[in-house]
Design a protein around this motif. Structure first.
Motif, mmCIF file in Angstrom:
data_model
loop_
_atom_site.group_PDB
_atom_site.id
_atom_site.type_symbol
_atom_site.label_atom_id
_atom_site.label_comp_id
_atom_site.label_asym_id
_atom_site.label_seq_id
_atom_site.Cartn_x
_atom_site.Cartn_y
_atom_site.Cartn_z
ATOM 1 N N ALA B 91 -49.417 12.970 14.734
ATOM 2 C CA ALA B 91 -49.275 11.603 14.228
ATOM 3 C C ALA B 91 -47.942 11.534 13.493
ATOM 4 O O ALA B 91 -47.765 12.185 12.460
ATOM 5 N N TRP B 92 -47.012 10.780 14.068
ATOM 6 C CA TRP B 92 -45.672 10.656 13.474
ATOM 7 C C TRP B 92 -45.709 9.644 12.339
ATOM 8 O O TRP B 92 -46.107 8.506 12.554
ATOM 9 N N PRO B 93 -45.246 10.011 11.168
ATOM 10 C CA PRO B 93 -45.141 9.019 10.094
ATOM 11 C C PRO B 93 -44.038 8.013 10.433
ATOM 12 O O PRO B 93 -43.115 8.324 11.195
ATOM 13 N N ARG B 94 -44.149 6.835 9.836
ATOM 14 C CA ARG B 94 -43.154 5.799 10.077
ATOM 15 C C ARG B 94 -41.737 6.279 9.729
ATOM 16 O O ARG B 94 -40.762 5.922 10.387
ATOM 17 N N ALA B 95 -41.656 7.149 8.712
ATOM 18 C CA ALA B 95 -40.329 7.608 8.273
ATOM 19 C C ALA B 95 -39.679 8.552 9.286
ATOM 20 O O ALA B 95 -38.488 8.837 9.185
ATOM 21 N N TYR B 96 -40.474 9.057 10.236
ATOM 22 C CA TYR B 96 -39.919 9.966 11.237
ATOM 23 C C TYR B 96 -39.104 9.184 12.251
ATOM 24 O O TYR B 96 -39.650 8.389 13.016
ATOM 25 N N ARG B 97 -37.824 9.448 12.289
ATOM 26 C CA ARG B 97 -36.978 8.822 13.295
ATOM 27 C C ARG B 97 -36.983 9.673 14.563
ATOM 28 O O ARG B 97 -37.517 10.777 14.563
ATOM 29 N N LEU B 98 -36.357 9.141 15.586
ATOM 30 C CA LEU B 98 -36.321 9.869 16.856
ATOM 31 C C LEU B 98 -35.799 11.287 16.659
ATOM 32 O O LEU B 98 -36.337 12.244 17.215
ATOM 33 N N LYS B 99 -34.764 11.427 15.839
ATOM 34 C CA LYS B 99 -34.201 12.777 15.696
ATOM 35 C C LYS B 99 -35.157 13.721 14.965
ATOM 36 O O LYS B 99 -35.150 14.924 15.200
ATOM 37 N N ASP B 100 -36.030 13.188 14.105
ATOM 38 C CA ASP B 100 -37.048 14.026 13.466
ATOM 39 C C ASP B 100 -38.094 14.461 14.492
ATOM 40 O O ASP B 100 -38.536 15.608 14.496
ATOM 41 N N ARG B 101 -38.485 13.503 15.339
ATOM 42 C CA ARG B 101 -39.471 13.841 16.367
ATOM 43 C C ARG B 101 -38.885 14.880 17.329
ATOM 44 O O ARG B 101 -39.555 15.834 17.723
ATOM 45 N N GLU B 102 -37.618 14.673 17.672
ATOM 46 C CA GLU B 102 -36.959 15.651 18.547
ATOM 47 C C GLU B 102 -36.922 17.027 17.887
ATOM 48 O O GLU B 102 -37.140 18.045 18.537
ATOM 49 N N ARG B 103 -36.651 17.024 16.590
ATOM 50 C CA ARG B 103 -36.556 18.295 15.893
ATOM 51 C C ARG B 103 -37.919 18.993 15.866
ATOM 52 O O ARG B 103 -38.011 20.215 15.999
ATOM 53 N N PHE B 104 -38.982 18.203 15.707
ATOM 54 C CA PHE B 104 -40.336 18.760 15.771
ATOM 55 C C PHE B 104 -40.560 19.408 17.138
ATOM 56 O O PHE B 104 -41.030 20.547 17.233
ATOM 57 N N VAL B 105 -40.193 18.685 18.195
ATOM 58 C CA VAL B 105 -40.427 19.207 19.552
ATOM 59 C C VAL B 105 -39.563 20.442 19.804
ATOM 60 O O VAL B 105 -40.006 21.397 20.454
ATOM 61 N N LEU B 106 -38.354 20.453 19.255
ATOM 62 C CA LEU B 106 -37.493 21.623 19.460
ATOM 63 C C LEU B 106 -38.067 22.851 18.747
ATOM 64 O O LEU B 106 -38.012 23.964 19.272
ATOM 65 N N GLY B 107 -38.638 22.656 17.565
ATOM 66 C CA GLY B 107 -39.297 23.764 16.871
ATOM 67 C C GLY B 107 -40.503 24.253 17.660
ATOM 68 O O GLY B 107 -40.722 25.461 17.832
ATOM 69 N N LEU B 108 -41.272 23.291 18.167
ATOM 70 C CA LEU B 108 -42.413 23.627 19.012
ATOM 71 C C LEU B 108 -41.949 24.431 20.229
ATOM 72 O O LEU B 108 -42.528 25.476 20.567
ATOM 73 N N ALA B 109 -40.894 23.945 20.857
ATOM 74 C CA ALA B 109 -40.364 24.609 22.057
ATOM 75 C C ALA B 109 -39.953 26.041 21.748
ATOM 76 O O ALA B 109 -40.230 26.969 22.523
ATOM 77 N N ALA B 110 -39.311 26.234 20.603
ATOM 78 C CA ALA B 110 -38.833 27.574 20.248
ATOM 79 C C ALA B 110 -40.006 28.544 20.169
ATOM 80 O O ALA B 110 -39.960 29.648 20.726
ATOM 81 N N ASP B 111 -41.080 28.128 19.493
ATOM 82 C CA ASP B 111 -42.189 29.071 19.333
ATOM 83 C C ASP B 111 -43.057 29.189 20.575
ATOM 84 O O ASP B 111 -43.590 30.260 20.857
ATOM 85 N N LEU B 112 -43.201 28.114 21.329
ATOM 86 C CA LEU B 112 -43.962 28.246 22.578
ATOM 87 C C LEU B 112 -43.224 29.191 23.526
ATOM 88 O O LEU B 112 -43.850 29.929 24.289
ATOM 89 N N GLU B 113 -41.903 29.197 23.433
ATOM 90 C CA GLU B 113 -41.109 30.141 24.222
ATOM 91 C C GLU B 113 -41.306 31.561 23.699
ATOM 92 O O GLU B 113 -41.579 32.494 24.464
ATOM 93 N N THR B 114 -41.196 31.723 22.385
ATOM 94 C CA THR B 114 -41.364 33.051 21.781
ATOM 95 C C THR B 114 -42.698 33.680 22.176
ATOM 96 O O THR B 114 -42.775 34.868 22.475
ATOM 97 N N TYR B 115 -43.743 32.857 22.153
ATOM 98 C CA TYR B 115 -45.079 33.402 22.394
ATOM 99 C C TYR B 115 -45.570 33.135 23.820
ATOM 100 O O TYR B 115 -46.735 33.389 24.127
#
Lengths: 316, 316
Positions: B91-115
């Motif tokens: 659930a994205w808070p209203r304060a989350y801009r596109l670049k915050d959401r992207e950053r969340f997905v990039l962090g997710l991507a990094a660890d899904l890759e690691t594991y």
């Protein structure tokens, strides 16, 4: 951080919801187990509900829980899956007192009982502020390789929908005080949708592609068109309407705009599917369109093709 | 309402995270499929993370995503399960801009890759206000009937922990400015725990009961005691400490209180387990207690038994 055991009182309420499923370990473990079932695939889906977004702000906690269960079961229904269990995550807002949390669990209990769905585990957390936010992960079985897909529609297929379309979007309008709802049927359909688990066998027998209607008929038909790489034409005059929606439609000055509204609103939780044109139409379904080669969704009403503008569908 | 497709830009970022898993259908369907694997059980777990509760308010979006992945993998590790896939709800808070959401997905991507963990589906929703709230459902395989359990400890067993205990609770104190963290190692352990997937084979070979340490060593040992219907005695002087935690401990005026703090803080994401006393202790594990008949957890330090008061553990 698991087993839904953060609140002692709530844990006692959650525990019976396992329905004795051995893999739930009475919610006393970090995780649950789903044994493999040779010859079957496990269908997994996860939808979230946020108070003020998917349900009205201030909605009764028990109804939020029940809607959460139902929107996820709707996904299983559309995939032809037999419900097998679920995991819950819920973030309680600070304003939620014990009796609100209890009411949420009692609503959950009511629907897990109705649908014989065991609770296998999950997580309850406190939230410093913000709306009630919850997600359910639902599991279901389908015969191996037989999950019904969005991708699978073929040129020449007919497009069918179950039940009646548009009640939920009118129900939301009624909740917001915009329209009348004398007998409460529209409001009811919005607040407590009925997942179409009853049509799973018919879908498995006939459908080439399926989706549940959560985003609106047009949007969900588009999901099928995109995943199937075909074009879909919808004729909105063919849409099956409830008596309440038909009455509302008669009172609208612009029939085309009104039909578009019914076909664009979400939360119907009916099924849209495609079937080969030679197949006997399943009971309770209505033909609303057809599949052809191409891409995208063409929407027709009153003999005209409507165009999608930047702000959504409008008159062509 | 599925397939993580509510935001076009984000969907493009999510799609590669399926790692080509056929059951994910490129995130274009309502649901995903996990085929049965004869001879194996599917372990399912679901933990949520709320900004301001499980991570500091204002935490970087990529680190929130990575912590979410890791706390769930920690559950799989404790159960001896081989990671197989996951579903995300965020659930994205209203304060989350596109670049915050992207950053969340990039962090997710990094660890899904690691594991090497495929994303199979889920749901992204907008939240009118409130903190970022996300849950992950993690799936893993264990040989049939072999999921390691909290219940299974037997009188006579030894209690072991992996790694070092207490760094994360000191890391939280460092984040809050309460203590020094010259080399940042404590903060790092709090913000980015390492799920102990590396000890799964050793656990499966030796352990009679296991849990990951998310609520704190004492609390998670109690979970084992309760599920196993045994008593556990912990000797806090035996707790393995990192160099940074040992340095902190030396500077504390009340050693017993300090040890209690390390054993009560959560977020270690190490493993606490029980093994028969005759078994060779797995590498990297330390004996911190023993199992006996009875119930509950007895905590000892400096030759004394400590008592649990209403406000938590205190000097006996």
């Amino acid at each position: 951080m698991s087993g839904l055991d953060e609140f002692g009182e709530i844990a006692r309420l959650f525990r019976p919801l396992t329905r004795g499923a051995p893999g739930a370990f009475e919610l006393k473990d970090d995780a649950a187990v789903i044994p493999s079932r040779p010859g079957f695939d496990l269908v997994v889906t996860k939808d979230a509900v946020v108070e003020g977004v998917h349900v009205p702000k201030g909605e009764a906690p028990d109804l939020i829980a029940r809607k959460l269960v139902r929107v996820n079961l709707s996904d299983l229904a559309a995939k032809g899956a037999e419900p097998a269990g679920c995991l819950l995550a819920v973030a309680w807002p600070r304003a939620y007192r014990l009796k609100d949390r209890e009411r949420f669990v009692l609503g959950l209990a009511a629907d897990l009982e109705t649908y014989a769905l065991p609770l296998l585990g999950g997580d309850t957390v406190a939230m410093p502020d913000g709306p009630l936010t919850a997600s359910l992960t639902a599991f279901g079985w389908v015969p191996e390789g037989r999950m019904l897909r969005r991708g699978g529609a073929r040129p020449g297929d007919l497009v069918l929908v179950s039940g009646a379309i548009g009640d939920a979007t009118l129900g939301l309008a009624a909740v917001q005080g915009e329209i009348e709802d004398p007998d409460g049927s529209l409001t009811y359909r919005y607040r407590l949708p009925e997942p179409r688990l009853d049509v799973r066998a018919a879908l498995r027998r006939t459908a080439t592609a399926t989706a549940d209607i959560s985003d609106g008929l047009i949007a969900d038909a588009r999901h099928i068109a995109e995943a199937s790489e075909v074009a879909i034409t919808l004729d909105l005059e063919q849409m099956p309407l409830s008596r309440a929606a038909a009455t509302w439609l008669e009172g609208q000055p612009d029939t085309t705009a009104a039909l578009l509204r019914l076909a664009s609103g979400g939360d119907d939780y009916e099924i849209v599917c495609t079937v080969p044109s030679g197949v006997r139409k399943p009971a309770g379904f209505t033909v609303v369109g057809r599949v052809s080669e191409g891409a995208g969704v063409e929407v027709r009403a009153l003999g005209r093709t409507l165009e999608a503008g930047a702000g959504g569908w409008r008159h062509g």
